[in-house]
Design a protein around this motif. Structure first.
Motif, PDB file in Angstrom:
ATOM      1  N   UNK B   1     -39.909 -16.948  13.796  1.00  0.00           N
ATOM      2  CA  UNK B   1     -39.461 -15.659  13.817  1.00  0.00           C
ATOM      3  C   UNK B   1     -38.401 -15.542  13.000  1.00  0.00           C
ATOM      4  N   UNK B   2     -38.231 -14.267  12.581  1.00  0.00           N
ATOM      5  CA  UNK B   2     -36.976 -14.147  11.489  1.00  0.00           C
ATOM      6  C   UNK B   2     -35.704 -13.964  12.370  1.00  0.00           C
ATOM      7  N   UNK B   3     -34.849 -14.534  11.806  1.00  0.00           N
ATOM      8  CA  UNK B   3     -33.304 -14.291  12.506  1.00  0.00           C
ATOM      9  C   UNK B   3     -32.455 -13.492  11.661  1.00  0.00           C
ATOM     10  N   UNK B   4     -31.486 -12.774  12.422  1.00  0.00           N
ATOM     11  CA  UNK B   4     -30.527 -12.192  11.513  1.00  0.00           C
ATOM     12  C   UNK B   4     -29.239 -12.918  11.551  1.00  0.00           C
ATOM     13  N   UNK B   5     -28.647 -13.103  10.636  1.00  0.00           N
ATOM     14  CA  UNK B   5     -27.368 -13.649  10.600  1.00  0.00           C
ATOM     15  C   UNK B   5     -26.140 -12.859   9.971  1.00  0.00           C
ATOM     16  N   UNK B   6     -25.119 -13.090  10.203  1.00  0.00           N
ATOM     17  CA  UNK B   6     -23.921 -12.323   9.162  1.00  0.00           C
ATOM     18  C   UNK B   6     -23.296 -13.788   8.577  1.00  0.00           C
ATOM     19  N   UNK B   7     -23.311 -13.846   7.309  1.00  0.00           N
ATOM     20  CA  UNK B   7     -22.722 -14.856   6.295  1.00  0.00           C
ATOM     21  C   UNK B   7     -21.413 -14.849   6.427  1.00  0.00           C
ATOM     22  N   UNK B   8     -20.711 -15.898   6.717  1.00  0.00           N
ATOM     23  CA  UNK B   8     -19.220 -16.099   6.959  1.00  0.00           C
ATOM     24  C   UNK B   8     -18.473 -17.178   5.898  1.00  0.00           C
ATOM     25  N   UNK B   9     -19.461 -17.333   4.737  1.00  0.00           N
ATOM     26  CA  UNK B   9     -18.863 -17.903   3.896  1.00  0.00           C
ATOM     27  C   UNK B   9     -17.630 -17.333   3.080  1.00  0.00           C
ATOM     28  N   UNK B  10     -17.632 -16.097   3.190  1.00  0.00           N
ATOM     29  CA  UNK B  10     -16.487 -15.067   2.255  1.00  0.00           C
ATOM     30  C   UNK B  10     -16.318 -13.711   3.277  1.00  0.00           C
ATOM     31  N   UNK B  11     -15.210 -13.213   2.877  1.00  0.00           N
ATOM     32  CA  UNK B  11     -15.059 -12.006   3.578  1.00  0.00           C
ATOM     33  C   UNK B  11     -16.013 -11.025   3.260  1.00  0.00           C
ATOM     34  N   UNK B  12     -17.079 -10.817   2.497  1.00  0.00           N
ATOM     35  CA  UNK B  12     -17.807  -9.981   2.335  1.00  0.00           C
ATOM     36  C   UNK B  12     -18.896  -9.770   3.410  1.00  0.00           C
ATOM     37  N   UNK B  13     -19.194 -10.897   4.037  1.00  0.00           N
ATOM     38  CA  UNK B  13     -19.959 -10.657   5.417  1.00  0.00           C
ATOM     39  C   UNK B  13     -21.486 -10.199   5.164  1.00  0.00           C
ATOM     40  N   UNK B  14     -22.033 -10.907   4.229  1.00  0.00           N
ATOM     41  CA  UNK B  14     -23.412 -10.415   4.064  1.00  0.00           C
ATOM     42  C   UNK B  14     -24.418 -10.395   5.391  1.00  0.00           C
ATOM     43  N   UNK B  15     -25.312  -9.446   5.447  1.00  0.00           N
ATOM     44  CA  UNK B  15     -26.105  -9.251   6.484  1.00  0.00           C
ATOM     45  C   UNK B  15     -27.550 -10.345   5.980  1.00  0.00           C
ATOM     46  N   UNK B  16     -27.803 -11.489   6.581  1.00  0.00           N
ATOM     47  CA  UNK B  16     -28.911 -12.046   6.196  1.00  0.00           C
ATOM     48  C   UNK B  16     -29.922 -12.234   7.287  1.00  0.00           C
ATOM     49  N   UNK B  17     -31.185 -12.512   6.572  1.00  0.00           N
ATOM     50  CA  UNK B  17     -32.343 -12.599   7.406  1.00  0.00           C
ATOM     51  C   UNK B  17     -32.967 -13.952   6.991  1.00  0.00           C
ATOM     52  N   UNK B  18     -33.245 -14.817   8.067  1.00  0.00           N
ATOM     53  CA  UNK B  18     -34.207 -16.022   7.577  1.00  0.00           C
ATOM     54  C   UNK B  18     -35.421 -16.158   8.602  1.00  0.00           C
ATOM     55  N   UNK B  19     -36.407 -16.421   7.736  1.00  0.00           N
ATOM     56  CA  UNK B  19     -37.859 -16.453   8.528  1.00  0.00           C
ATOM     57  C   UNK B  19     -38.259 -18.034   8.764  1.00  0.00           C
ATOM     58  N   UNK B  20     -39.257 -18.238   9.338  1.00  0.00           N
ATOM     59  CA  UNK B  20     -39.569 -19.496   9.789  1.00  0.00           C
ATOM     60  C   UNK B  20     -39.673 -20.549   8.890  1.00  0.00           C
ATOM     61  N   UNK B  21     -39.840 -20.163   7.618  1.00  0.00           N
ATOM     62  CA  UNK B  21     -40.058 -21.064   6.510  1.00  0.00           C
ATOM     63  C   UNK B  21     -38.691 -21.111   5.645  1.00  0.00           C
ATOM     64  N   UNK B  22     -37.616 -20.736   6.382  1.00  0.00           N
ATOM     65  CA  UNK B  22     -36.306 -20.853   5.676  1.00  0.00           C
ATOM     66  C   UNK B  22     -36.222 -20.119   4.575  1.00  0.00           C
ATOM     67  N   UNK B  23     -36.923 -19.020   4.298  1.00  0.00           N
ATOM     68  CA  UNK B  23     -36.797 -18.008   3.228  1.00  0.00           C
ATOM     69  C   UNK B  23     -35.404 -17.183   3.449  1.00  0.00           C
ATOM     70  N   UNK B  24     -34.361 -17.018   2.751  1.00  0.00           N
ATOM     71  CA  UNK B  24     -33.144 -16.331   3.122  1.00  0.00           C
ATOM     72  C   UNK B  24     -33.403 -15.114   2.253  1.00  0.00           C
ATOM     73  N   UNK B  25     -32.976 -13.863   3.004  1.00  0.00           N
ATOM     74  CA  UNK B  25     -32.802 -12.559   2.209  1.00  0.00           C
ATOM     75  C   UNK B  25     -31.387 -11.937   2.492  1.00  0.00           C
ATOM     76  N   UNK B  26     -31.031 -11.078   1.808  1.00  0.00           N
ATOM     77  CA  UNK B  26     -29.808 -10.412   2.252  1.00  0.00           C
ATOM     78  C   UNK B  26     -28.712 -10.839   1.581  1.00  0.00           C
ATOM     79  N   UNK B  27     -28.604 -11.878   0.833  1.00  0.00           N
ATOM     80  CA  UNK B  27     -27.504 -13.046   0.402  1.00  0.00           C
ATOM     81  C   UNK B  27     -26.938 -12.183  -0.839  1.00  0.00           C
ATOM     82  N   UNK B  28     -25.911 -12.038  -1.178  1.00  0.00           N
ATOM     83  CA  UNK B  28     -25.244 -11.726  -2.595  1.00  0.00           C
ATOM     84  C   UNK B  28     -25.119 -12.859  -3.511  1.00  0.00           C
TER      85      UNK B  28
END
Lengths: 418, 115
Positions: B1-28
């Motif tokens: 199942x896909x999971x929603x995460x908020x990226x904490x690498x920088x203050x931008x805070x991108x809304x990420x989605x990662x699926x079961x095959x570790x495909x990541x979207x939403x990143x800048x």
């Protein structure tokens, strides 16, 4: 009487950046006056990392970020007076200060940059209900006690306001052994950065109560209990929703206000929304030769923006000293319309522009899938699509000189739903 | 199942989605991909804190982990920091604890203390 080309009041992130830029531009006789024993200002107590991504392309902690600028200052002949308090500034730019070694002094400045940072709103400022026992602190005060002096202000903590300092302190006090019972935010959305919600609250299972506020503080000498209530759409407490938390500390992270005390004698125009001075495109106040920089102008969310914006004030100083700033003709007023809380600068002089300038502003509430529309005398000159806009994040729009002309009178910014 | 995460690498805070095959979207930026994969396998954090300092001017020395550490050992590292007392002068980025808890990560200072 000693004379300086520029006196910079405040040796924090804005003052240091402005001083370095003045020096780089070739300004001589620069003085920085700092009230603390160290340069760096509030950065010194912000020991967490996340600073510097724009400025240095890497993540630094607050003291590391300050160190970079302090090292730059050391390589210059900029004069620094530490442990020195400015007591008064006059309209003819005489600066009065006092310190241990020199006593009371008066100096004469050609230009001044006020870089004095901001205050935290306290219990009185937000008319917090209930008793006033020991145990109510602003988040930044508790941060200074903990990170600089080594005192944890309490063990059972509640935080009012979801500003970044509050979130950072929720994590920091948890790491040091305190139990943070929750963070309350009166608005239906957080005022802190998303990353801080994740790494400061979610990581430690600290609940965030949106649309909630503290409606009573209970405690005779020491804080014993707070009452939390849900609020309605008009931000008024809803009866019957009260929850009680036994705490010994209530931290307030409810907003920041530019420090403008020294400006009051000068009759400088203050903007009602930013609470900082009204400025032109070079961050110059309504008195020619008096500039502002940093959180003393308007409150920023990233120190990187402070450093960058302070360089603009330095450029203003340089141009003023060379007689290259214009005041009367070609004035453009900026106007915040639908959805925009404020714009800095409030005035732009076309004749002072090099090739572009930047409009800095905040939205009044969160928006999704909207356009930011910039108009010059009611003609659209720029339109930018935004997926997400939130009040806690400052927005920037660059306006190139070719988009306006010498006859432009007004530039407006608004949020338009798609 | 896909999971929603908020990226904490920088203050931008991108809304990420990662699926079961570790495909990541939403990143800048590419750092968001690494963050999302780490976050669902072995979450890591930078830790900042202070240690006791003996100097004329300051009581605490700010410190940082030289790299990210596993999120689940943060409180153990805090205990190690509480055992330390250092004396001025301290250089910027001086090693305060080497290889803390055998993680291969050092605790380093983030402020220069002259005296």
């Amino acid at each position: 009487m000693n004379k300086y080309n520029v006196v910079i009041i405040g040796g924090g992130s804005a003052g240091l950046s402005a001083a370095v830029k003045c020096y780089d531009l070739g300004v001589k006789n620069i003085l920085v006056i700092e009230k603390e024993d160290f340069l760096g200002g509030i950065l010194n107590q912000c020991i967490h990392n996340g600073f510097g991504l724009h400025e240095f392309k890497e993540q630094l902690s607050g003291p590391e970020y300050a160190y970079r600028f302090i090292e730059m200052i050391k390589k210059t002949d900029v004069e620094v007076k530490l442990n020195t308090m400015v007591t008064n500034v006059t309209k003819d730019k005489h600066v009065f200060y006092t310190n241990e070694s020199e006593g009371f002094q008066e100096i004469e400045a050609q230009t001044i940059i006020f870089a004095m940072g901001c205050y935290e709103k306290n219990a009185g400022a937000i008319q917090l209900a209930g008793d006033r026992p020991v145990g109510i602190y602003t988040a930044g005060t508790a941060q200074k006690y903990l990170n600089a002096e080594g005192y944890l202000v309490g063990k059972k903590v509640f935080i009012l306001g979801s500003g970044d300092i509050g979130l950072i302190m929720a994590r920091r006090m948890t790491l040091e052994g305190a139990k943070v019972l929750g963070v309350a935010e009166i608005m239906p959305y957080s005022n802190g950065l998303n990353r801080n919600i994740v790494q400061c609250l979610n990581d430690f299972d600290i609940p965030l109560y949106l649309s909630h506020t503290v409606t009573n503080v209970i405690g005779k000498e020491k804080l014993e209990k707070i009452e939390l209530s849900q609020v309605d759409d008009n931000l008024l407490p809803i009866k019957g929703t009260e929850k009680y938390f036994d705490v010994d500390v209530l931290l307030l992270s409810v907003g920041l206000i530019p420090i403008t005390d020294l400006l009051k004698n000068l009759d400088i125009k203050i903007n009602a929304r930013t609470k900082g001075p009204v400025v032109n495109e070079h961050n110059e106040t309504s008195i020619p030769g008096i500039f502002v920089a940093g959180n003393g102008l308007h409150v920023h969310d990233l120190v990187d923006y402070v450093s960058n914006e302070a360089r603009l004030s330095a450029q203003g100083v340089y141009k003023f000293l060379n007689g290259n700033l214009h005041y009367n003709n070609a004035l453009i007023v900026t106007k915040n319309e639908n959805g925009i809380g404020y714009i800095v600068p409030q005035v732009v002089n076309y004749l002072n522009l090099d090739d572009k300038f930047v409009l800095k502003f905040r939205v009044t509430k969160p928006f999704k899938n909207v356009d930011i529309v910039v108009k010059a005398d009611n003609q659209i000159i720029k339109k930018i699509f935004k997926l997400n806009l939130i009040p806690s994040e400052m927005e920037n729009i660059e306006i190139t000189k070719d988009l306006i002309n010498i006859n432009t009178k007004e530039i407006s910014v608004e949020v338009k739903e798609r | 199942m896909a999971q929603n995460l908020i990226c904490i690498v920088c203050p931008r805070g991108c809304h990420l989605t990662i699926d079961e095959n570790k495909n990541v979207s939403g990143n800048s930026c590419p750092r968001g991909v690494n963050y999302a994969i780490n976050e669902i396998t072995c979450p890591k954090r930078i830790l900042t804190s202070t240690v006791k300092l003996v100097s004329k001017s300051l009581a605490r020395l700010p410190v940082i982990t030289s790299e990210e550490i596993d999120k689940n050992i943060i409180f153990d590292v805090m205990k190690e920091l509480n055992k330390v007392e250092v004396k001025a002068p301290i250089k910027m980025h001086e090693i305060i604890i080497k290889n803390v808890l055998n993680t291969g990560v050092n605790i380093i200072s983030t402020r220069e203390i002259i005296e």
